[in-house]
Design a protein around this motif. Structure first.
Motif, PDB file in Angstrom:
ATOM      1  N   GLY A  81       0.812  -1.208   0.000  1.00  0.00           N
ATOM      2  CA  GLY A  81       0.000   0.000   0.000  1.00  0.00           C
ATOM      3  C   GLY A  81       0.847   1.260   0.000  1.00  0.00           C
ATOM      4  N   GLN A 108       2.283   2.453  -3.565  1.00  0.00           N
ATOM      5  CA  GLN A 108       1.384   2.722  -4.683  1.00  0.00           C
ATOM      6  C   GLN A 108       1.567   4.121  -5.262  1.00  0.00           C
ATOM      7  OE1 GLN A 108      -0.507   0.305  -6.204  1.00  0.00           O
ATOM      8  NE2 GLN A 108       0.711  -0.896  -4.755  1.00  0.00           N
ATOM      9  N   ASN A 109       2.056   5.060  -4.438  1.00  0.00           N
ATOM     10  CA  ASN A 109       2.271   6.413  -4.952  1.00  0.00           C
ATOM     11  C   ASN A 109       3.327   6.466  -6.039  1.00  0.00           C
ATOM     12  OD1 ASN A 109       4.214   5.792  -2.868  1.00  0.00           O
ATOM     13  ND2 ASN A 109       4.867   7.924  -2.956  1.00  0.00           N
ATOM     14  N   ARG A 152       3.300   4.904  -8.674  1.00  0.00           N
ATOM     15  CA  ARG A 152       2.649   4.850  -9.991  1.00  0.00           C
ATOM     16  C   ARG A 152       2.596   6.234 -10.633  1.00  0.00           C
ATOM     17  NH1 ARG A 152       0.217   0.099 -11.055  1.00  0.00           N
ATOM     18  NH2 ARG A 152       0.097  -1.369  -9.314  1.00  0.00           N
ATOM     19  N   LEU A 187       6.766  -2.503  -9.749  1.00  0.00           N
ATOM     20  CA  LEU A 187       5.566  -2.695  -8.948  1.00  0.00           C
ATOM     21  C   LEU A 187       4.855  -3.989  -9.311  1.00  0.00           C
ATOM     22  CD1 LEU A 187       4.151   0.952  -8.917  1.00  0.00           C
ATOM     23  CD2 LEU A 187       4.871  -0.362  -6.913  1.00  0.00           C
ATOM     24  N   GLU A 221       3.858  -6.936  -6.704  1.00  0.00           N
ATOM     25  CA  GLU A 221       2.509  -7.464  -6.561  1.00  0.00           C
ATOM     26  C   GLU A 221       2.463  -8.967  -6.744  1.00  0.00           C
ATOM     27  OE1 GLU A 221      -0.116  -5.371  -9.132  1.00  0.00           O
ATOM     28  OE2 GLU A 221      -0.045  -3.509  -7.950  1.00  0.00           O
ATOM     29  N   THR A 234      -5.497  -1.133  -2.498  1.00  0.00           N
ATOM     30  CA  THR A 234      -4.558  -1.996  -3.207  1.00  0.00           C
ATOM     31  C   THR A 234      -5.063  -3.427  -3.227  1.00  0.00           C
ATOM     32  OG1 THR A 234      -2.707  -0.581  -2.571  1.00  0.00           O
ATOM     33  CG2 THR A 234      -2.173  -2.812  -3.284  1.00  0.00           C
ATOM     34  N   ARG A 263      -7.851  -3.797  -5.702  1.00  0.00           N
ATOM     35  CA  ARG A 263      -7.345  -3.817  -7.081  1.00  0.00           C
ATOM     36  C   ARG A 263      -6.696  -5.160  -7.405  1.00  0.00           C
ATOM     37  NH1 ARG A 263      -2.709  -2.896  -9.119  1.00  0.00           N
ATOM     38  NH2 ARG A 263      -1.836  -2.009  -7.215  1.00  0.00           N
TER      39      ARG A 263
END
Length: 475
Positions: A120, A123-124, A126, A137, A141, A167, A170
């Motif tokens: 989590g 994620q920034n 991205r 990433l 994952e 997250t 998703r």
């Protein structure tokens, strides 16, 4: 202290060291006088204190940061993870690569909760611009999905950490870790994050028949209006059992989009939603929340058939209901705005009277300032009197001077009038309207001038100085 003086005080410590080197200021205090970079790196490579090593990862030298990451790899202390994550978007490519490799190496050994929190937290990246992190990433994952497992990721959607919850949701979608019904159910259950709950509602389209109807009705219980609107649109499009009754019930929803979906469905079936709103307004036992929603819904239909009913609702016991009644009346009969504004001004509740500013600014309602001030003076509403008088700068100044004697026994009013006078000075500079002869005569009177001097008095300095400070450093 004025805004200008506060800023001066904030800047003073920085100005006391004009020759300080920016790189030196950025360096941790413990390392600032440690000698050459080579010496610092030698110390870092022997460092066993996790807190000190985390500090070293923020050193101004990329060589030191890279050495700190190498040492972290040897120590393998989980407490260092946040500092390592901070280096994933480092401005030095070699440091970024080292931090990325470290995360990939440590990830399989992390417990499920830590792994999900880390996922989590990154994620920034991205949206990062220094480098394209998408490929990296994707690797992270895949490792998390393999090591944590689908069931823990499903549970993760309920995590109070919104980044983790989003997250996990998703991952369920993109990696097919749960069937659509499960995704919708756990997404709706989160409740507090509108982004996640809305995604779950939008996924209703993936469900079939009874399952979609059941989940759609579950979504109707969401406290997010847009989620209820999405669910209602889906249910009505499917013409679920009792669709008409459901639409009629949802007409009284507090959210405008929900009311629009419901009324559009009913109108297409030849059912007059305006009449339904009117019936609900006159029904005994309707709550104030329902009355407010129906008043706005009736306005949204654009039909003037029930204007008399709306006018009667402006005398309701609840001030909140009266606000919505006046707003609905103004929406349906804008040509009556002047009369509406006068009635708003005469209302006994400040919540309602405050509407007058909107009728004046947005709808062009006109009530002469002196007439408005006379009504507001009866209510003792000094705050709204001053706000309304701002429309005419010289009348505004006149009002400030009129209120000044009352401020002698009221420190709060005195401070407020002083701020009003500062605002008037700013406004008068931009105004091209001259005072009337009567106002000129009034301002020339000794009493008025004494009141002006009294209003300008300030324990912390002159009003003029404060006004200059505000102009130089706007808040």
């Amino acid at each position: 202290m004025s805004i200008f003086e506060k800023i001066q005080s904030w800047l003073a410590p920085l100005r006391s060291e004009p020759d300080a080197d920016p790189a030196e200021l950025a360096a941790p205090a413990s390392l600032r006088h440690s000698g050459s970079i080579a010496d610092i790196i030698a110390e870092v490579r022997q460092q066993n204190d996790a807190n000190a090593l985390a500090t070293d990862m923020g050193h101004y030298s990329g060589y030191v940061r890279e050495a700190a990451l190498e040492r972290a790899h040897a120590l393998r202390a989980p407490a260092l993870l946040p500092a390592i994550v901070d280096r994933l978007n480092d401005w030095v490519p070699e440091v970024r690569v080292r931090a990325q490799a470290l995360v990939l190496d440590w990830l399989p050994a992390l417990d499920a909760d830590t792994a999900l929190r880390l996922l989590g937290a990154v994620q920034n990246l991205r949206d990062a611009r220094r480098s394209d992190h998408v490929s990296w990433l994707g690797k992270v994952e895949r490792i998390v999905v393999t090591c944590v497992g689908a069931s823990r990721i499903v549970e993760g959607v309920a995590n109070p950490d919104i980044a983790v919850a989003r997250t996990c949701f998703r991952l369920l979608e993109e990696h097919g870790l749960a069937d659509p019904a499960t995704r919708v159910r756990v997404g709706l259950a989160h409740g507090t994050d509108i982004v996640l709950v809305r995604k779950a509602a939008e996924a209703l389209v993936l469900l079939d028949g009874h399952e979609r109807a059941a989940m759609g009705r579950l979504a109707l219980r969401s406290h997010f209006g847009i989620v209820r609107a999405i669910a209602l649109r889906r249910l009505l499009a499917d013409e679920v059992e009792g669709a008409e009754a459901l639409a009629i019930d949802m007409l009284a929803d507090p959210h405008g989009w929900v009311r629009l979906v419901a009324s559009t469905f009913l109108e297409r079936r030849g059912i007059d939603s305006a009449s339904l709103y009117a019936a609900r307004l006159t029904a005994p036992g309707s709550s104030n929340t329902v009355l407010r929603a129906c008043l706005m819904g009736l306005a949204e239909t654009g039909k003037r058939t029930h204007l008399d009913l709306i006018r009667r609702m402006t005398t309701h016991a609840s001030a909140r209901v009266r606000v919505n009644a006046f707003a609905a009346w103004l929406h349906l009969a804008p040509e009556e705005r002047d009369d509406i504004a006068r009635r708003v001004l005469a209302d006994g509740a400040r919540r309602v009277r405050n509407l007058v500013m909107s009728t004046h600014r947005t709808h062009g309602a006109f009530v002469p300032v002196d007439d408005a001030l006379a009504v507001l003076r009866e209510h003792g509403d000094v705050e709204l009197m001053l706000r309304y008088a701002e429309h005419e700068p010289w009348r505004w100044l006149q009002l400030i001077l009129e209120l000044e004697p009352a401020s002698h026994a009221d420190a709060g009013l005195r401070a407020h009038l002083r701020e009003q006078l500062i605002g008037w000075i700013d406004s008068a500079r931009r105004s091209s309207t001259p005072p009337t002869p009567a106002q000129r005569a009034l301002f020339a009177e000794p009493g008025a001038q004494a009141a002006a001097r009294s209003s300008m008095a300030s324990p912390s300095g002159s009003t003029a100085a404060r006004a200059r400070g505000r102009a130089a450093c706007p808040a």
